[in-house]
Design a protein around this motif. Structure first.
Motif: not given
Length: 122
Positions: A16-37
């Motif tokens: 099957g499938s699942l979709r995870l989301s991560c809502a961010a705030s408080g920092f310059a999101f577009s400039n950051y490396c992001l990851g899932w662990f």
């Protein structure tokens, strides 16, 4: 204040499938490396996928071809589409953010979410 809030976890069947989301705030999101662990019971936390500010993605071998990572800088949100789920994908999934040029699977990330549980049954 920095916040990373994961959602979308839950239980699913193998294949099957699942979709995870991560809502961010408080920092310059577009400039950051992001990851899932993820961390399975009794195991160390491991990297799943990362995405650079420029949109370049990197996946662990165990999820290549099954998971897709994306980011929406307008919404300050990170997504992980998980398809063809396997029981070994069962873990707590964490999103993380890191400044600087490095965007790999080291645990040296500046910010971490609280995690969301994913359970896959066979």
């Amino acid at each position: 204040q920095v916040h990373l809030v994961e959602s979308g976890g839950g239980s699913g069947q193998a294949g099957g499938s699942l979709r995870l989301s991560c809502a961010a705030s408080g920092f310059a999101f577009s400039n950051y490396c992001l990851g899932w662990f993820r961390q399975a019971p009794g195991k160390e936390r491991e990297g799943v996928a990362t995405i650079k500010a420029q949109g370049i993605t990197n996946y662990a071998d165990s999820v290549k071809g099954r998971f897709t990572l994306s980011r929406d800088n307008a919404k300050n949100t990170l997504y992980l589409q998980m398809n063809s789920l396997k029981p070994e994908d069962t873990a707590v999934y964490y999103c993380a953010a890191r400044s600087g040029s490095f965007c790999g699977f080291s645990n040296e990330y500046n910010y971490w979410g609280q995690g969301t549980q994913v359970t896959v049954s066979s």
